[in-house]
Design an enzyme around this catalytic site. Sequence first.
Site, PDB file in Angstrom:
ATOM      1  N   SER A 146     -13.033 -52.080 -69.552  1.00 41.96           N
ATOM      2  CA  SER A 146     -12.976 -52.373 -68.117  1.00 41.96           C
ATOM      3  C   SER A 146     -13.151 -53.878 -67.972  1.00 41.96           C
ATOM      4  CB  SER A 146     -14.134 -51.652 -67.426  1.00 41.96           C
ATOM      5  OG  SER A 146     -14.440 -52.231 -66.181  1.00 41.96           O
ATOM      6  N   TYR A 159     -22.512 -48.265 -66.584  1.00 44.99           N
ATOM      7  CA  TYR A 159     -21.059 -48.406 -66.795  1.00 44.99           C
ATOM      8  C   TYR A 159     -20.771 -49.740 -67.481  1.00 44.99           C
ATOM      9  CZ  TYR A 159     -16.059 -48.233 -65.510  1.00 44.99           C
ATOM     10  OH  TYR A 159     -14.676 -48.203 -65.530  1.00 44.99           O
TER      11      TYR A 159
HETATM   12  N1  LIG Z   1      -9.709 -47.095 -62.044  1.00 47.70           N
HETATM   13  C1  LIG Z   1     -10.139 -48.281 -62.407  1.00 47.70           C
HETATM   14  O1  LIG Z   1     -10.125 -49.248 -61.627  1.00 47.70           O
HETATM   15  C2  LIG Z   1     -10.640 -48.508 -63.794  1.00 47.70           C
HETATM   16  C3  LIG Z   1     -10.928 -49.829 -64.160  1.00 47.70           C
HETATM   17  C4  LIG Z   1     -11.401 -50.079 -65.429  1.00 47.70           C
HETATM   18  C5  LIG Z   1     -11.567 -49.035 -66.317  1.00 47.70           C
HETATM   19  N2  LIG Z   1     -11.282 -47.756 -65.926  1.00 47.70           N
HETATM   20  C6  LIG Z   1     -11.479 -46.721 -66.932  1.00 47.70           C
HETATM   21  O2  LIG Z   1     -10.284 -45.984 -67.087  1.00 47.70           O
HETATM   22  C7  LIG Z   1     -10.599 -44.645 -67.491  1.00 47.70           C
HETATM   23  C8  LIG Z   1      -9.941 -43.669 -66.534  1.00 47.70           C
HETATM   24  O3  LIG Z   1     -10.454 -43.905 -65.228  1.00 47.70           O
HETATM   25  P1  LIG Z   1      -9.725 -43.386 -63.901  1.00 47.70           P
HETATM   26  O4  LIG Z   1      -9.855 -44.456 -62.903  1.00 47.70           O
HETATM   27  O5  LIG Z   1      -8.396 -42.829 -64.230  1.00 47.70           O
HETATM   28  O6  LIG Z   1     -10.743 -42.229 -63.487  1.00 47.70           O
HETATM   29  P2  LIG Z   1     -10.504 -40.788 -62.866  1.00 47.70           P
HETATM   30  O7  LIG Z   1      -9.287 -40.774 -62.018  1.00 47.70           O
HETATM   31  O8  LIG Z   1     -11.815 -40.420 -62.274  1.00 47.70           O
HETATM   32  O9  LIG Z   1     -10.217 -39.898 -64.162  1.00 47.70           O
HETATM   33  C9  LIG Z   1     -11.199 -39.753 -65.147  1.00 47.70           C
HETATM   34  C10 LIG Z   1     -10.712 -38.724 -66.128  1.00 47.70           C
HETATM   35  O10 LIG Z   1     -11.720 -38.549 -67.136  1.00 47.70           O
HETATM   36  C11 LIG Z   1     -11.938 -37.165 -67.320  1.00 47.70           C
HETATM   37  N3  LIG Z   1     -13.304 -36.920 -67.788  1.00 47.70           N
HETATM   38  C12 LIG Z   1     -14.472 -37.326 -67.235  1.00 47.70           C
HETATM   39  N4  LIG Z   1     -15.515 -36.895 -67.958  1.00 47.70           N
HETATM   40  C13 LIG Z   1     -14.985 -36.193 -69.001  1.00 47.70           C
HETATM   41  C14 LIG Z   1     -15.549 -35.503 -70.095  1.00 47.70           C
HETATM   42  N5  LIG Z   1     -16.871 -35.441 -70.277  1.00 47.70           N
HETATM   43  N6  LIG Z   1     -14.719 -34.900 -70.980  1.00 47.70           N
HETATM   44  C15 LIG Z   1     -13.371 -34.951 -70.822  1.00 47.70           C
HETATM   45  N7  LIG Z   1     -12.782 -35.597 -69.793  1.00 47.70           N
HETATM   46  C16 LIG Z   1     -13.590 -36.204 -68.890  1.00 47.70           C
HETATM   47  C17 LIG Z   1     -11.674 -36.544 -65.939  1.00 47.70           C
HETATM   48  O11 LIG Z   1     -11.317 -35.198 -66.085  1.00 47.70           O
HETATM   49  P3  LIG Z   1     -12.262 -33.984 -65.597  1.00 47.70           P
HETATM   50  O12 LIG Z   1     -13.306 -34.557 -64.669  1.00 47.70           O
HETATM   51  O13 LIG Z   1     -11.335 -33.048 -64.954  1.00 47.70           O
HETATM   52  O14 LIG Z   1     -12.839 -33.460 -66.876  1.00 47.70           O
HETATM   53  C18 LIG Z   1     -10.478 -37.373 -65.481  1.00 47.70           C
HETATM   54  O15 LIG Z   1      -9.267 -36.858 -65.969  1.00 47.70           O
HETATM   55  C19 LIG Z   1     -12.124 -44.553 -67.499  1.00 47.70           C
HETATM   56  O16 LIG Z   1     -12.618 -44.793 -68.807  1.00 47.70           O
HETATM   57  C20 LIG Z   1     -12.523 -45.688 -66.583  1.00 47.70           C
HETATM   58  O17 LIG Z   1     -13.827 -46.147 -66.823  1.00 47.70           O
HETATM   59  C21 LIG Z   1     -10.837 -47.471 -64.697  1.00 47.70           C
END
Ligand SMILES: NC(=O)c1ccc[n+]([C@@H]2O[C@H](COP(=O)([O-])OP(=O)(O)OC[C@H]3O[C@@H](n4cnc5c(N)ncnc54)[C@H](OP(=O)(O)O)[C@@H]3O)[C@@H](O)[C@H]2O)c1
Length: 245
Positions: A146, A159
Amino acid sequence: MNDLFDLSGRTALITGSARGLGHAFAQGLAGAGARVIVNGRNGEQVAQAAEHLRAAGHDARGLVFDVTDETAVDAAFAGLDAQGVEIDILINNAGIQHRTPMVDLALKDWQRVIDTNLTSAFIVGKQAAKRMIARGRGGKIINIGSLTSEAARATVAPYTAAKGGIKMLSRAMAAEWAQFGIQVNTIGPGYIQTDMNTALINNPEFDAWVKASNPAKRWGQPEELMGTAIFLSSRASDYVNGQII
Ligand SMILES: NC(=O)c1ccc[n+]([C@@H]2O[C@H](COP(=O)([O-])OP(=O)(O)OC[C@H]3O[C@@H](n4cnc5c(N)ncnc54)[C@H](OP(=O)(O)O)[C@@H]3O)[C@@H](O)[C@H]2O)c1
């Protein structure tokens, strides 16, 4: 030139890929020719996401497990072994956020965020790398960090600690596994419009802050990171190790 980015014949496991960034990574890798394995904890959502990819003409299947549960992860990999499915590309993408001032933060919430965002990459990465090393034809691991891998803001301490850890875990993995032809790198996204950020997107003050402080002056879209994921999954990055993009 396109051959450099061609993922035909490769199998990719993307954790947390039923929605959000993970689903975009799955779409991107599938579009570049990979067979993709969609993961999450919710069986119905995982099945729907895999079906969505198959409906678009891709080779996709679902695999339900919790990335923080070592027993479940080991069983999932044993199941893949039994079916002769070999993972060439792993994206450790599953993640959660928990926003609370540190003085009010419960240890269980600290632990949950660290387990999901950092320890999971070790648990799943270990199983994938063990098999990549044994097969002797290398592989690709991408850990999702991130902008908090590099910078801190208030209320997201676990985080930030986890994502800082992901950057260095990728380097530790690269230091051990590059000799086996495994490249390990980090993608560190900025502010992307996904479910994780719904509260921030709907907060006019935060939305204005993102647009003012971000050089692009806007939120990113999940599909805008597909190209980086394809690059780091493909032959085009065969001598790229331990980097964060
Ligand atoms: N969006 C941003 O701005 C951003 C920025 C920097 C980094 N990121 C990183 O990018 C990644 C994806 O984020 P996102 O924004 O796409 O979030 P999101 O839309 O909330 O999706 C998160 C995904 O992770 C899965 N997940 C959570 N806990 C889990 C577990 N214990 N086992 C298996 N699957 C799990 C969820 O599926 P279920 O809950 O259905 O299991 C969901 O599919 C994360 O690592 C996040 O920290 C995001």
